[in-house]
Design a protein around this motif. Sequence first.
Motif, PDB file in Angstrom:
ATOM      1  N   ILE A   1      -2.028   3.912  -3.794  1.00 16.31           N
ATOM      2  CA  ILE A   1      -1.962   2.851  -4.798  1.00 16.31           C
ATOM      3  C   ILE A   1      -1.798   1.533  -4.059  1.00 16.31           C
ATOM      4  O   ILE A   1      -0.937   1.406  -3.170  1.00 16.31           O
ATOM      5  N   VAL A   2      -2.657   0.575  -4.392  1.00 14.11           N
ATOM      6  CA  VAL A   2      -2.572  -0.745  -3.761  1.00 14.11           C
ATOM      7  C   VAL A   2      -2.141  -1.751  -4.825  1.00 14.11           C
ATOM      8  O   VAL A   2      -2.719  -1.810  -5.910  1.00 14.11           O
ATOM      9  N   ILE A   3      -1.091  -2.492  -4.514  1.00 15.95           N
ATOM     10  CA  ILE A   3      -0.538  -3.456  -5.471  1.00 15.95           C
ATOM     11  C   ILE A   3      -0.511  -4.833  -4.803  1.00 15.95           C
ATOM     12  O   ILE A   3       0.078  -4.989  -3.732  1.00 15.95           O
TER      13      ILE A   3
ATOM     14  N   VAL B   1       0.864  -1.178   0.000  1.00 14.57           N
ATOM     15  CA  VAL B   1       0.000   0.000   0.000  1.00 14.57           C
ATOM     16  C   VAL B   1       0.900   1.228   0.000  1.00 14.57           C
ATOM     17  O   VAL B   1       1.675   1.447   0.937  1.00 14.57           O
ATOM     18  N   LEU B   2       0.817   1.976  -1.080  1.00 16.72           N
ATOM     19  CA  LEU B   2       1.644   3.185  -1.218  1.00 16.72           C
ATOM     20  C   LEU B   2       0.763   4.403  -0.970  1.00 16.72           C
ATOM     21  O   LEU B   2      -0.260   4.586  -1.630  1.00 16.72           O
ATOM     22  N   ARG B   3       1.165   5.231  -0.007  1.00 14.84           N
ATOM     23  CA  ARG B   3       0.418   6.468   0.266  1.00 14.84           C
ATOM     24  C   ARG B   3       1.204   7.671  -0.223  1.00 14.84           C
ATOM     25  O   ARG B   3       2.425   7.640  -0.242  1.00 14.84           O
TER      26      ARG B   3
ATOM     27  N   LEU C   1      -5.739   2.015  -8.276  1.00 12.58           N
ATOM     28  CA  LEU C   1      -5.444   3.429  -8.054  1.00 12.58           C
ATOM     29  C   LEU C   1      -6.607   4.025  -7.278  1.00 12.58           C
ATOM     30  O   LEU C   1      -7.738   4.003  -7.739  1.00 12.58           O
ATOM     31  N   SER C   2      -6.352   4.544  -6.076  1.00 13.64           N
ATOM     32  CA  SER C   2      -7.418   5.149  -5.277  1.00 13.64           C
ATOM     33  C   SER C   2      -7.380   6.657  -5.443  1.00 13.64           C
ATOM     34  O   SER C   2      -6.345   7.216  -5.782  1.00 13.64           O
TER      35      SER C   2
ATOM     36  N   VAL D   1       2.703   8.415 -14.757  1.00  9.57           N
ATOM     37  CA  VAL D   1       2.698   7.364 -13.728  1.00  9.57           C
ATOM     38  C   VAL D   1       1.502   6.442 -13.956  1.00  9.57           C
ATOM     39  O   VAL D   1       1.608   5.212 -13.891  1.00  9.57           O
ATOM     40  N   VAL D   2       0.362   7.055 -14.247  1.00  7.73           N
ATOM     41  CA  VAL D   2      -0.844   6.250 -14.494  1.00  7.73           C
ATOM     42  C   VAL D   2      -0.638   5.381 -15.737  1.00  7.73           C
ATOM     43  O   VAL D   2      -1.002   4.204 -15.767  1.00  7.73           O
TER      44      VAL D   2
END
Length: 440
Positions: free
Chosen positions: A222-224, A190-192, A216-217, A200-201
């Motif tokens: 970003i949750v990977i 989980v990247l905040r 992509l939130s 990037v997108v």
Amino acid sequence: MVRVSDTWQVEPSGPLRGDIQVRGSKNAVTKHMVAAMLGDGPSTIRNAPEVGDVDITAAMLEAIGYQVSRSGGDVTIAPNGPALTNTVLPRVPEAFTGLNRIPILMLGPLLHRTGEAFVPLVGGDPIGRRPVDFHVAALRALGAEVEAGPAGISARASRLFGARIDLPYPSVGATETVLLSAVLAEGKTVLRNAATEPEVVELALFLQRMGAHVELSPDRRIVIEGVPRLRGASRWLAGDRLEAFSYLVAGLISRGEVRVHGCPQDRLVTAITTLAKMGAQIDITDDWITASAPGGLRGAAVHTDTHPGFMTDWQQPLMVLFTQADGMSVLHETVFENRLVYVPALQKMGCEIETFAACLGGPACRFHDTNAVHSAVIRGVSKLRGADVTLPDVRAGFSAVLAAAVADRPSVLRGIQHIERGYHRPFDQFGSLGLTVRRG
Ligand code: EPU
């Protein structure tokens, strides 16, 4: 790409007019090339620009054991044989030291391929300290042992594991490092405070095509979910928003009109509104965008920001445009602390620009209590003179061409390789707009 000469002679040539087709951006294509390292099969990136950074990245990939082939706008990266893990070399040679920012992004993919990695010190433009501490911290959080030495960065990890990572600032490169490293890690990352720039997108979408599980939130999260393997993929890059803006400004500054094709409007929202507020008339269709200023332009106050704000790479063409707009303008650079290093070259060409170590023309930024010279006040309309100048970096280099195009006599611009590192065939593009440019 063959480079004939690193010097241009530019003659002021009246209004620049014509059509420019922009290709994908250097800041997307090179990251896609790194992502291709993760696939078990070949990947193709389409609509790639012919820029020096693609040449450098291709040479790095070849040096570590990938096959890179190019045809028109297609760049294909293929593993060098079926037993991929046996053929990839873990070291990017030191010969690539300082050439661009890409080696740091290769650490994660190299760890997945070989369990160890060495990349030489990164370069890029002289626009601030440009540290890589966020990249290193993220890789450590994912379980790598990382050591920075005088020649470069070494890392080791038999496996990477998902982690929670908070970026101190929404860095484009560090977000890409996390994406490129977490997609094959074991478990969830989980990247905040992630960067949300269109490039990037685009990278996240390419990784998804390769089989990655990326979410992509809306809140910069970003949750990977790591997957065991990725396949090769193909993707058409959207047109470069930096080039699109730069050529719109080329038309405006010379009292001409350039019609830019190939860059979606949603990548230029803030740029278009900024130009419109200055008095430009903007026409937008599904295929092209054009800007003209029959009634002249007026100054403005602009601060750069992360996406969707006014991007830092639009700042340099805007600075020169401000010198040709009526009244005072203010530019506040908030992304890089030292991105006004090109101002002396413009001053030499008659641009009336004063720089300050203060936050002017926008909210206080993270450089407000430092000595970083990151604001400028610009007086228009300045009478620009032709001069002999050396270009310090890619975006500033383009701005010097813009200044030379409206100066009172020819200019000699040295260091053109900086422009050719980032812009697709600029010599031909400017020539097609009617600018008289000679090499040498
Ligand atoms: N930062 C750190 N530590 C890090 C990483 C970044 O402090 O580990 C700081 C930087 O010093 C800077 C800020 O974070 O103050 C933002 O840097 P970011 O990482 O977002 O920039 P980057 O990835 O190095 C890319 C583009 C730049 C573009 C910026 C911002 C590439 C190769 N470069 O740089 O493009 O200006 O994002 O959008 O993608 C150019 O094309 O001319 C260019 C310089």
